[in-house]
Design an enzyme around this catalytic site. Structure first.
Site, PDB file in Angstrom:
ATOM      1  N   ASP A  29     -10.792   2.377  -3.219  1.00  8.97           N
ATOM      2  CA  ASP A  29     -11.357   2.137  -1.889  1.00  8.97           C
ATOM      3  C   ASP A  29     -12.874   2.208  -1.922  1.00  8.97           C
ATOM      4  OD1 ASP A  29      -9.092   1.572  -0.543  1.00  8.97           O
ATOM      5  OD2 ASP A  29      -8.780   3.578   0.255  1.00  8.97           O
ATOM      6  N   ASP A  78       0.826  -1.208   0.000  1.00  3.42           N
ATOM      7  CA  ASP A  78       0.000   0.000   0.000  1.00  3.42           C
ATOM      8  C   ASP A  78       0.865   1.264   0.000  1.00  3.42           C
ATOM      9  OD1 ASP A  78      -2.298   1.524   0.156  1.00  3.42           O
ATOM     10  OD2 ASP A  78      -3.041   0.610   1.994  1.00  3.42           O
TER      11      ASP A  78
HETATM   12  C1  DGJ Z   1      -5.824   2.003   1.847  1.00  2.41           C
HETATM   13  C2  DGJ Z   1      -6.222   0.777   1.102  1.00  2.41           C
HETATM   14  O1  DGJ Z   1      -6.745   1.119  -0.136  1.00  2.41           O
HETATM   15  C3  DGJ Z   1      -7.228   0.008   1.937  1.00  2.41           C
HETATM   16  O2  DGJ Z   1      -7.681  -1.107   1.232  1.00  2.41           O
HETATM   17  C4  DGJ Z   1      -6.582  -0.401   3.230  1.00  2.41           C
HETATM   18  O3  DGJ Z   1      -5.533  -1.310   2.975  1.00  2.41           O
HETATM   19  C5  DGJ Z   1      -6.060   0.834   3.949  1.00  2.41           C
HETATM   20  N1  DGJ Z   1      -5.236   1.635   3.104  1.00  2.41           N
HETATM   21  C6  DGJ Z   1      -5.286   0.445   5.168  1.00  2.41           C
HETATM   22  O4  DGJ Z   1      -4.699   1.504   5.791  1.00  2.41           O
END
Ligand code: DGJ
Length: 735
Positions: A547, A477
């Site tokens: 997201d 991430d």
């Molecule tokens: C952003 C990601 O897109 C989410 O799926 C998740 O992993 C969060 N970060 C965690 O902090």
């Protein structure tokens, strides 16, 4: 194929259906762009450079050299001596001067495709592609520029990149490096790009290209949620099925600018490269700079053809690793299920339920390390929190494996929390302007990856976690964009290199990771889909799309993403309702059907969802196994766009031999007192007969139609009762 006609001084590059031509002009060996478009048989097209028209080439009319520079279709333009359009390259010499002009010196035609050192790039064997290297120089600057063109034999793609070497006696700076440029006549183009924001990534945008400069760009340090490193110039009349498209996509994950400049003479200069904002790269004598690659696609057959060209290229010549052409395990991720509130017991309870339903992998998301119970600390301290992961990571993984499931884990390796042991020990490891308080975002700073000791420390931390247990998947991430561009490690005259060095270091880390752990399924992610680009796809066969997991929001996001990227790359999960991003409630079936268009997985607390939803999971899992080969490898066609019609969305995939196809139809808001909707399918064999089955609707009887009928007359999708209804329609050839 690549040919050079010495008499005409013309290079001709042919893919199966396109031709690209370059000419060498005048005694000064200017390199001109002649043509890019449908296949040409002949080579004598140099007249298209209009060198017989005023202001004429300098050897015939040196009085108007400046005018010549300002209208000649340069293959790779420079700036500062008379071409006032966007330059390919910008330099500043040790004495502070900026002018340059390139002359052709020599060429080489190479079988295959050389690697681009330190950078992700498309690849192919000596049978699959051929590369032209044009060597040019500016003797006053002491600069050699190699223009690289690779022609793919099996797909209508030409890739370009540029390598610049200091062959002089003094250093100079690169202040701008575009990787590709096409100067062509304006054809009353529209410009198509992908625009967005967090949770709204890659929405398709089409607008008229008027005079002047139009660009999309990012100088956020990543390819970004906001704009995408993709640009297409398309004929006004171009549709899904017909019309000309010139498209560029950047194999790069950092700052970029893609630009179209319509000039006073109705020509267009289309460029793509690293964004010049805060870019300044010092080239000492003998040093080289390798610019990232641009993928160019031309078609006269509309967006479906463009899309399938990109898909084919990326599936076969970009994506690597054990999962390249393989079904991915169906995962369940605990992020939207628990956020930071989990422990071993919670994870195992999810895993137990999930494995009984046919889910194949548990992914432990953010919150397992340091003291991270909120997003305000611990990034940089990649040590398992055994207060949460009681029994340790090895135990947890073992227990998950005992359930017959794989185990995956989340990292955010590029970041550092101010509240972390790492920051307390090395405050100078964060990107920062010395003496100025840094701008926090999600309460974190970005690590200065231009420093090798930082890269090594983080890599070792990540790798030792991976070495400690049977971990088979990593979600990598990156949750903030870059600000305060300064490095405690770089000298004054190299501060302008930080953005690019950062990206190179991310590539280096992922390269090491995938080499040390070749069995890993790596999924990139950046606050959702902010770094969904071909650069990252070179390392990970899939990327988290957004997201926003709401099935209806996803329609537009997945349509824009699939415009360029294969469905096999799009991270897509079924999540809980009301949806955490938009609060919408959609049927569980619809959530499953939309996620089936991507990698497919779940992101919910399977122990808490309603029993009737849970009961549907085995059926969805079965659909995944039945159709994933087709979805992953098939040709993709856009049948209808909810973003455009505001009523329903529809896409189709067709298998290689046209014997199987899958259509997804999603009705958004239901409408009263309407007839069924007629959808005309694509890509089928007109002579084949297909059994048409509505997979998730027993009320609709199976039918048999010919491909001809389905493509020309269409299929009727009955009126569906209720909002947000989806149908999965399979077509199977009757032998
Ligand atoms: C952003 C990601 O897109 C989410 O799926 C998740 O992993 C969060 N970060 C965690 O902090």
């Amino acid at each position: 194929m690549i040919f050079f006609n010495e008499k005409e001084r013309v290079f001709k590059l042919d893919t199966p259906n396109t031709t690209y031509m370059i000419g060498i002009v005048d005694k000064e060996n200017f390199v001109g762009h002649i043509y890019y478009g449908k296949s040409l048989r002949d080579i004598d097209a140099a007249y298209l450079m209009r060198t017989e028209e005023p202001p004429f080439i300098p050897s015939k009319n040196n009085r108007e050299r400046c005018s010549f520079y300002d209208c000649f279709p340069f293959e790779y333009p420079t700036s500062g001596v008379g071409d006032y359009r966007e330059g390919g390259i910008g330099i500043r010499t040790a004495a502070g001067h900026v002018g340059s002009m390139l002359s052709y010196i020599s060429y080489e035609i190479i079988d295959g495709k050389p690697e681009l050192k330190g950078l992700p790039a498309t690849f192919g064997t000596e049978k699959e592609c051929m590369t032209l290297k044009l060597v040019c120089e500016d003797k006053y600057v002491g600069m050699q520029v190699e223009l690289l063109y690779t022609v793919f034999e099996d797909v209508d793609v030409i890739t370009r990149s540029v390598r610049i070497t200091n062959i002089g006696q003094e250093y100079f700076y690169l202040t701008r490096v575009n990787s590709a440029c096409i100067d062509m006549d304006n054809k009353d183009f529209d410009m198509v790009s992908l625009h967005g924001s967090w949770a709204r990534e890659r929405h398709i945008q089409r607008k008229t290209l008027g005079y002047g400069i139009h660009n999309v760009s990012s100088f956020r340090g990543e390819s970004s949620h906001q704009d995408h490193p993709f640009l297409a110039l398309v004929d006004k009349n171009t549709t899904q099925e017909n019309g000309e498209i010139y498209a560029m996509n950047f194999v790069y994950s950092g700052n970029f600018r893609a630009q179209a400049e319509v000039t006073q003479f109705d020509s267009v200069r289309m460029t793509m490269g690293i964004h010049p904002e805060n870019f300044c790269w010092k080239l000492e004598c003998g040093e080289s700079f390798q610019a990232p690659e641009v993928v160019m696609v031309y078609t006269d057959k509309g967006f479906d053809a463009m899309t399938n060209t990109f898909h084919k290229l990326y599936r076969n010549h970009l994506i690597r690793g054990v999962y390249k052409n393989k079904k991915r395990p169906i995962l369940i991720n605990n992020w939207e299920a628990t956020y930071f509130a989990f422990d071993t017991e919670k994870l195992l309870s999810i895993a137990k339920e999930a494995s009984a339903l046919g889910i194949e992998m548990l992914v432990m998301d953010d919150g397992w390390f340091g003291k991270r119970n909120l997003d305000n600390c611990a990034l940089g301290d990649w040590i398992v929190n055994e207060e949460k992961i009681r029994g340790g990571l090895k135990y947890l993984v073992h227990e998950v494996n005992k359930l017959g499931m794989k185990f995956g884990i989340w990292f955010e390796p590029e970041m550092i929390s101010p509240d972390s042991d790492l920051y307390r020990a090395h405050p100078d490891w964060a990107i920062a302007i010395p003496g100025r308080p840094g701008t926090e975002s999600r309460q974190q700073f970005v690590l200065d990856l231009s420093r090798q000791e930082v890269v090594d420390c983080i890599y070792e931390q990540v790798a030792s976690v991976l070495r400690s247990a049977n971990i088979e998947y990593v979600k990598w991430d990156m949750n903030r964009q870059l600000t305060d561009i300064g490095s405690y490690g770089l000298p004054v005259d190299r501060q302008g290199e930080l953005y690019h060095r950062y990206v190179l270091a991310v590539y280096q880390m992922q390269d090491r990771l995938t080499k040390e752990f070749p069995h890993l399924l790596l999924e990139n992610c950046s606050g959702g889909g902010a770094r969904f680009d071909p650069g990252m796809l070179y390392f990970s066969p899939q990327i988290w799309c957004s997201d926003d997991t709401d099935a209806i929001e996803r329609l537009e996001i997945q349509e824009g993403t699939a415009l360029i990227y294969p469905l096999s790359t799009m991270g897509a999960h079924v999540s809980d309702c009301p949806n955490h991003a938009v609060g919408r409630v959609t049927p569980f079936d619809t959530r499953g059907i939309v996620a089936l268009a991507g990698t497919f997985g779940y992101e919910l607390d399977v122990t808490k969802i309603p029993q009737e939803d849970r009961d549907k999971i085995p059926g969805q899992v079965a659909m995944y196994h039945k159709y994933n080969d087709l979805v992953r490898e098939g040709d993709y066609y856009r049948i209808a766009s909810y973003a455009q019609n505001h009523k329903y969305d529809c896409w189709q995939v067709v298998g290689a031999n046209q014997k199987q196809s899958l259509v997804t139809f999603v009705q958004v808001l239901s409408r009263v007192n309407f007839k069924s909707i007629r959808i005309c399918l694509k890509g089928l064999n007109p002579d084949m007969r297909y059994r048409v089955v509505f997979e998730n609707d027993d009320n609709i009887a199976d039918k048999v139609y010919t491909g001809d009928m389905l493509m020309k007359a269409g299929l009727l999708v009955p009126v569906l009762w209720g909002d947000f209804q989806a149908r999965l329609i399979s077509l199977t050839n009757l032998e």
